[in-house]
Design an enzyme around this catalytic site. Sequence first.
Site, PDB file in Angstrom:
ATOM      1  N   HIS A   1     -29.194 -14.378 -50.745  1.00 46.95           N
ATOM      2  CA  HIS A   1     -29.313 -12.922 -50.615  1.00 46.95           C
ATOM      3  C   HIS A   1     -28.283 -12.237 -51.511  1.00 46.95           C
ATOM      4  O   HIS A   1     -27.118 -12.622 -51.532  1.00 46.95           O
ATOM      5  CB  HIS A   1     -29.082 -12.494 -49.170  1.00 46.95           C
ATOM      6  CG  HIS A   1     -30.220 -12.823 -48.260  1.00 46.95           C
ATOM      7  ND1 HIS A   1     -30.093 -12.887 -46.892  1.00 46.95           N
ATOM      8  CD2 HIS A   1     -31.533 -13.100 -48.526  1.00 46.95           C
ATOM      9  CE1 HIS A   1     -31.266 -13.190 -46.352  1.00 46.95           C
ATOM     10  NE2 HIS A   1     -32.148 -13.321 -47.323  1.00 46.95           N
TER      11      HIS A   1
ATOM     12  N   HIS B   1     -42.099 -18.970 -44.457  1.00 43.66           N
ATOM     13  CA  HIS B   1     -40.939 -18.078 -44.364  1.00 43.66           C
ATOM     14  C   HIS B   1     -40.382 -18.037 -42.946  1.00 43.66           C
ATOM     15  O   HIS B   1     -39.197 -17.747 -42.760  1.00 43.66           O
ATOM     16  CB  HIS B   1     -41.315 -16.673 -44.833  1.00 43.66           C
ATOM     17  CG  HIS B   1     -40.259 -16.040 -45.692  1.00 43.66           C
ATOM     18  ND1 HIS B   1     -39.896 -16.531 -46.931  1.00 43.66           N
ATOM     19  CD2 HIS B   1     -39.460 -14.962 -45.480  1.00 43.66           C
ATOM     20  CE1 HIS B   1     -38.939 -15.777 -47.450  1.00 43.66           C
ATOM     21  NE2 HIS B   1     -38.645 -14.827 -46.580  1.00 43.66           N
TER      22      HIS B   1
ATOM     23  N   LYS C   1     -34.813 -16.004 -56.452  1.00 40.05           N
ATOM     24  CA  LYS C   1     -35.079 -14.567 -56.477  1.00 40.05           C
ATOM     25  C   LYS C   1     -33.911 -13.854 -57.129  1.00 40.05           C
ATOM     26  O   LYS C   1     -32.749 -14.125 -56.817  1.00 40.05           O
ATOM     27  CB  LYS C   1     -35.278 -14.062 -55.047  1.00 40.05           C
ATOM     28  CG  LYS C   1     -35.852 -12.659 -54.967  1.00 40.05           C
ATOM     29  CD  LYS C   1     -36.217 -12.297 -53.552  1.00 40.05           C
ATOM     30  CE  LYS C   1     -36.860 -10.916 -53.475  1.00 40.05           C
ATOM     31  NZ  LYS C   1     -37.245 -10.582 -52.075  1.00 40.05           N
TER      32      LYS C   1
ATOM     33  N   ARG D   1     -36.907 -20.633 -49.982  1.00 40.51           N
ATOM     34  CA  ARG D   1     -38.202 -19.983 -50.006  1.00 40.51           C
ATOM     35  C   ARG D   1     -39.247 -21.016 -50.410  1.00 40.51           C
ATOM     36  O   ARG D   1     -38.937 -22.032 -51.032  1.00 40.51           O
ATOM     37  CB  ARG D   1     -38.210 -18.815 -50.995  1.00 40.51           C
ATOM     38  CG  ARG D   1     -37.181 -17.734 -50.675  1.00 40.51           C
ATOM     39  CD  ARG D   1     -37.166 -16.659 -51.745  1.00 40.51           C
ATOM     40  NE  ARG D   1     -36.200 -15.589 -51.434  1.00 40.51           N
ATOM     41  CZ  ARG D   1     -34.921 -15.605 -51.798  1.00 40.51           C
ATOM     42  NH1 ARG D   1     -34.444 -16.634 -52.505  1.00 40.51           N
ATOM     43  NH2 ARG D   1     -34.114 -14.613 -51.481  1.00 40.51           N
TER      44      ARG D   1
ATOM     45  N   ARG E   1     -37.652 -20.467 -42.816  1.00 39.61           N
ATOM     46  CA  ARG E   1     -36.446 -19.941 -43.457  1.00 39.61           C
ATOM     47  C   ARG E   1     -35.696 -19.017 -42.494  1.00 39.61           C
ATOM     48  O   ARG E   1     -34.467 -19.092 -42.371  1.00 39.61           O
ATOM     49  CB  ARG E   1     -36.829 -19.204 -44.736  1.00 39.61           C
ATOM     50  CG  ARG E   1     -35.696 -18.467 -45.450  1.00 39.61           C
ATOM     51  CD  ARG E   1     -36.238 -17.883 -46.752  1.00 39.61           C
ATOM     52  NE  ARG E   1     -35.392 -16.837 -47.308  1.00 39.61           N
ATOM     53  CZ  ARG E   1     -34.383 -17.043 -48.157  1.00 39.61           C
ATOM     54  NH1 ARG E   1     -34.066 -18.271 -48.502  1.00 39.61           N
ATOM     55  NH2 ARG E   1     -33.686 -16.031 -48.641  1.00 39.61           N
TER      56      ARG E   1
ATOM     57  N   TYR F   1     -30.492 -11.050 -39.208  1.00 39.37           N
ATOM     58  CA  TYR F   1     -30.627 -12.167 -38.275  1.00 39.37           C
ATOM     59  C   TYR F   1     -29.713 -12.018 -37.062  1.00 39.37           C
ATOM     60  O   TYR F   1     -29.931 -12.676 -36.046  1.00 39.37           O
ATOM     61  CB  TYR F   1     -30.349 -13.488 -38.995  1.00 39.37           C
ATOM     62  CG  TYR F   1     -31.347 -13.758 -40.102  1.00 39.37           C
ATOM     63  CD1 TYR F   1     -32.669 -14.045 -39.812  1.00 39.37           C
ATOM     64  CD2 TYR F   1     -30.974 -13.689 -41.441  1.00 39.37           C
ATOM     65  CE1 TYR F   1     -33.607 -14.250 -40.815  1.00 39.37           C
ATOM     66  CE2 TYR F   1     -31.894 -13.903 -42.461  1.00 39.37           C
ATOM     67  CZ  TYR F   1     -33.212 -14.182 -42.133  1.00 39.37           C
ATOM     68  OH  TYR F   1     -34.131 -14.383 -43.117  1.00 39.37           O
TER      69      TYR F   1
END
Length: 335
Positions: free
Chosen positions: A308, A282, A176, A151, A285, A317
């Site tokens: 994630h 992003h 995150k 990120r 990414r 994706y």
Amino acid sequence: MEYRSETPALQAGAGGGGRGLLQEMRRQLRVRHYSLRTEQAYLGWVRRFVVHHGRRHPRTMGAAEVQAFLTALAVEGRVAPSTQNQALSALLFLYREVLGMELAWMESVVRAKRQRKLPVVLSRAEVERLLAQLEGRPWLMASLLYGTGMRLLEMLRLRVKDLDFERGDITVRDGKGAKDRRTVLPRALVPALRLEVERARALHAQDVAAGYGAVWLPHALARKYPNAPREFGWQFVFPALHRSLDPRDDAERRHHVDDGMLARALKRAARGAGVDKPVSAHTLRHSFATHLLESGYDIRTIQELLGHKDVATTQIYTHVLNRGPNGVCSPLDRG
């Protein structure tokens, strides 16, 4: 800026006196290690909430006022569901953590339903054209985002010690969800990254000579390791050109480079490359993840690289692949 002349309700303490409401909310956010950006966003939402309802103190309001404010954001402000939910989170934090009011209506406030949108993904050719339009530090930063899947803020907050040139990996600290992880360090970027580190070393030496050189450290690390802020390993890989006052304590420090610089460079590069899709940090990414899937890497590996929490987040994706086991060939393209 506390809007003291406009919002007297915000000057009153959480209990009606003493420490100002916003000041106490800021203190509670920092005690819980919320990021500076979240702190600024939450304080902004509380200001808007109070002003929206005639500058009444939040203690005198409840579910009806919160719902009315959220409705106004959606209907009049036409904000995105994620923005509306952030405003709600800020108000719930205010009532629970600052005012100490655990009321039944808190659970009944309806959150906006998040829209499911497919990510914008560039083709490999578009990425090549985009990067060809960049040079210097913007090129390195954009290449690092695409080559690692980090990120934007994760990249900007990289410290020198997080780059392992020998092992060929990068440690992403406090990502995150407050989790650390490792991602790949592209071999093609090693020479440029080494030059960037030497540039940071020169700036740090200048700061030390001028009586500065102490970088900001998260949480209590500065107290636990009192010498660490001045050690070069803790300095940012992408330091700002000039020192600035830290909003947390007004100390003069060299922070990392502003994220707006890369955003502007990417916008110009997309225009020059003839890429009509919306391009942001992003987007790179998203392209990283999609291109790895296209290359045959398993989704669990990509989940770890992206950081994630749930593999379901990574599975989005699979919906943007051009081909593969889940791909569909149009009947018009069949021979």
